[in-house]
Design a protein around this motif. Structure first.
Motif, PDB file in Angstrom:
ATOM      1  N   UNK A 180      -1.369  -6.859  -3.394  1.00 18.60           N
ATOM      2  CA  UNK A 180      -0.767  -7.515  -2.236  1.00 18.60           C
ATOM      3  C   UNK A 180      -1.841  -7.919  -1.249  1.00 18.60           C
ATOM      4  N   UNK A 181      -1.599  -8.995  -0.518  1.00 18.27           N
ATOM      5  CA  UNK A 181      -2.487  -9.404   0.564  1.00 18.27           C
ATOM      6  C   UNK A 181      -1.858  -9.126   1.923  1.00 18.27           C
ATOM      7  N   UNK A 182      -0.625  -8.552   1.925  1.00 14.64           N
ATOM      8  CA  UNK A 182       0.088  -8.279   3.176  1.00 14.64           C
ATOM      9  C   UNK A 182       1.160  -7.234   2.871  1.00 14.64           C
ATOM     10  N   UNK A 183       1.269  -6.217   3.721  1.00 15.94           N
ATOM     11  CA  UNK A 183       2.250  -5.155   3.532  1.00 15.94           C
ATOM     12  C   UNK A 183       3.263  -5.255   4.662  1.00 15.94           C
ATOM     13  N   UNK A 184       4.545  -5.336   4.298  1.00 15.96           N
ATOM     14  CA  UNK A 184       5.583  -5.668   5.274  1.00 15.96           C
ATOM     15  C   UNK A 184       6.710  -4.637   5.241  1.00 15.96           C
ATOM     16  N   UNK A 185       7.053  -4.135   6.434  1.00 14.72           N
ATOM     17  CA  UNK A 185       8.188  -3.231   6.608  1.00 14.72           C
ATOM     18  C   UNK A 185       9.207  -3.908   7.522  1.00 14.72           C
TER      19      UNK A 185
ATOM     20  N   UNK B 214     -22.482  -4.208  -5.032  1.00 14.45           N
ATOM     21  CA  UNK B 214     -21.099  -4.254  -5.514  1.00 14.45           C
ATOM     22  C   UNK B 214     -20.114  -3.672  -4.501  1.00 14.45           C
ATOM     23  N   UNK B 215     -20.587  -3.180  -3.364  1.00 14.62           N
ATOM     24  CA  UNK B 215     -19.713  -2.581  -2.361  1.00 14.62           C
ATOM     25  C   UNK B 215     -18.984  -3.677  -1.598  1.00 14.62           C
ATOM     26  N   UNK B 216     -17.659  -3.634  -1.615  1.00 13.65           N
ATOM     27  CA  UNK B 216     -16.848  -4.679  -1.004  1.00 13.65           C
ATOM     28  C   UNK B 216     -15.750  -4.059  -0.148  1.00 13.65           C
ATOM     29  N   UNK B 217     -15.358  -4.776   0.900  1.00 13.48           N
ATOM     30  CA  UNK B 217     -14.305  -4.307   1.796  1.00 13.48           C
ATOM     31  C   UNK B 217     -13.167  -5.323   1.832  1.00 13.48           C
ATOM     32  N   UNK B 218     -11.947  -4.818   1.893  1.00 11.42           N
ATOM     33  CA  UNK B 218     -10.748  -5.647   1.967  1.00 11.42           C
ATOM     34  C   UNK B 218      -9.945  -5.188   3.181  1.00 11.42           C
ATOM     35  N   UNK B 219      -9.366  -6.137   3.904  1.00 10.65           N
ATOM     36  CA  UNK B 219      -8.517  -5.828   5.044  1.00 10.65           C
ATOM     37  C   UNK B 219      -7.134  -6.406   4.800  1.00 10.65           C
ATOM     38  N   UNK B 220      -6.151  -5.521   4.624  1.00  9.26           N
ATOM     39  CA  UNK B 220      -4.794  -5.950   4.306  1.00  9.26           C
ATOM     40  C   UNK B 220      -3.913  -5.695   5.526  1.00  9.26           C
ATOM     41  N   UNK B 221      -3.369  -6.744   6.165  1.00 13.59           N
ATOM     42  CA  UNK B 221      -2.501  -6.536   7.332  1.00 13.59           C
ATOM     43  C   UNK B 221      -1.239  -5.755   6.955  1.00 13.59           C
ATOM     44  N   UNK B 222      -0.833  -4.873   7.848  1.00 14.08           N
ATOM     45  CA  UNK B 222       0.427  -4.136   7.706  1.00 14.08           C
ATOM     46  C   UNK B 222       1.314  -4.508   8.890  1.00 14.08           C
ATOM     47  N   UNK B 223       2.501  -5.022   8.595  1.00 16.18           N
ATOM     48  CA  UNK B 223       3.441  -5.469   9.624  1.00 16.18           C
ATOM     49  C   UNK B 223       4.655  -4.546   9.602  1.00 16.18           C
ATOM     50  N   UNK B 224       5.002  -3.978  10.765  1.00 14.88           N
ATOM     51  CA  UNK B 224       6.175  -3.113  10.906  1.00 14.88           C
ATOM     52  C   UNK B 224       7.091  -3.724  11.957  1.00 14.88           C
ATOM     53  N   UNK B 225       8.311  -4.046  11.560  1.00 19.38           N
ATOM     54  CA  UNK B 225       9.277  -4.601  12.523  1.00 19.38           C
ATOM     55  C   UNK B 225      10.394  -3.594  12.763  1.00 19.38           C
ATOM     56  N   UNK B 226      10.812  -3.525  14.031  1.00 13.38           N
ATOM     57  CA  UNK B 226      11.799  -2.523  14.435  1.00 13.38           C
ATOM     58  C   UNK B 226      12.826  -3.140  15.364  1.00 13.38           C
TER      59      UNK B 226
END
Length: 234
Positions: free
Chosen positions: A12-17, A121-133
């Protein structure tokens, strides 16, 4: 798997709640021929009006305090996968709106028997997490369209405004008068609390005359807003 390099692919490139979601997961797959080590952590970031992302130490819309995840580190054999599982526990009395975090995953090849590892070979990934309430809402418009040169190529520049208690996330299309697509820019976020963001859409087939800039939110992540604005290219 959505995001990949020579050794790692992320599901996934985005995590959504949304209001009904209490759990989620992200899979990491080792696509290489050697063991891969990874570490994962939650972080925070904000966005500038030109869309640049920068790290912050605190945020009034911080979702990290609601989230638990595991495992935080591990080693993945070639061809194998590891699932990072998330659990959401929102506190009582939480104000309606959207909250955010970032899952930062750092991967590197595991050391060989001799203890050596290729640091490149060291790599970093930033995956946005969205929480809606609760009740979330947004209003937006497209303003001040123009044609500009960016990195030596023509782009349509447009400002996207945002008011409300959630962010925007969707796709831009520039269409010529006959309906031909002449520019596309997908997966564009405008994060709360920004009131506006500048968007640059590369023109694949530059034309002269009337064009329409269209915006459609990604329904997969809880959006239904559509908007458009006209521009005449001279």
């Amino acid at each position: 798997m959505q995001s990949a390099n020579a050794n790692v692919a992320l599901s996934k490139f985005r995590i959504y709640f949304d209001n009904k979601t209490r759990s989620n997961s992200l899979q990491i797959r080792n696509t290489g021929a050697e063991d891969v080590k990874y570490t994962a952590e939650l972080a925070l970031n904000n966005m500038t009006e030109d869309g640049s992302i920068y790290s912050v130490g605190e945020d009034q819309y911080d979702a990290t305090k609601f989230l638990r995840f595991s495992p935080k580190r591990g080693t993945i054999a070639p061809g194998e996968r590891q699932a990072i599982r998330f659990a959401l526990r929102k506190p009582q009395g939480l104000e309606d709106g959207e909250y955010r975090a970032v899952m930062r995953v750092i991967s590197e090849l595991a050391p060989t028997e001799g203890g050596n590892v290729n640091l490149a070979s060291k790599l970093a990934y930033n995956i946005p997490i969205i929480v809606r309430h609760g009740e979330v809402f947004v209003e937006s418009s497209l303003e001040e369209p123009s044609v500009v040169m960016h990195n030596g190529l023509p782009h349509v520049e447009v400002w996207q405004t945002r008011t409300g208690n959630r962010s925007l996330y969707g796709n831009f299309i520039v269409e010529a008068e006959d309906g031909t697509e002449i520019g596309v820019l997908n997966n564009v976020a405008t994060y709360r609390p920004l009131q506006r963001r500048k968007v640059l859409i590369p023109l694949q087939n530059p034309v002269k005359g009337p064009v329409t800039i269209k915006y459609v939110e990604n329904s997969k992540f809880g959006g239904s807003l559509e908007d458009s604005v006209n521009l005449t290219i001279n």
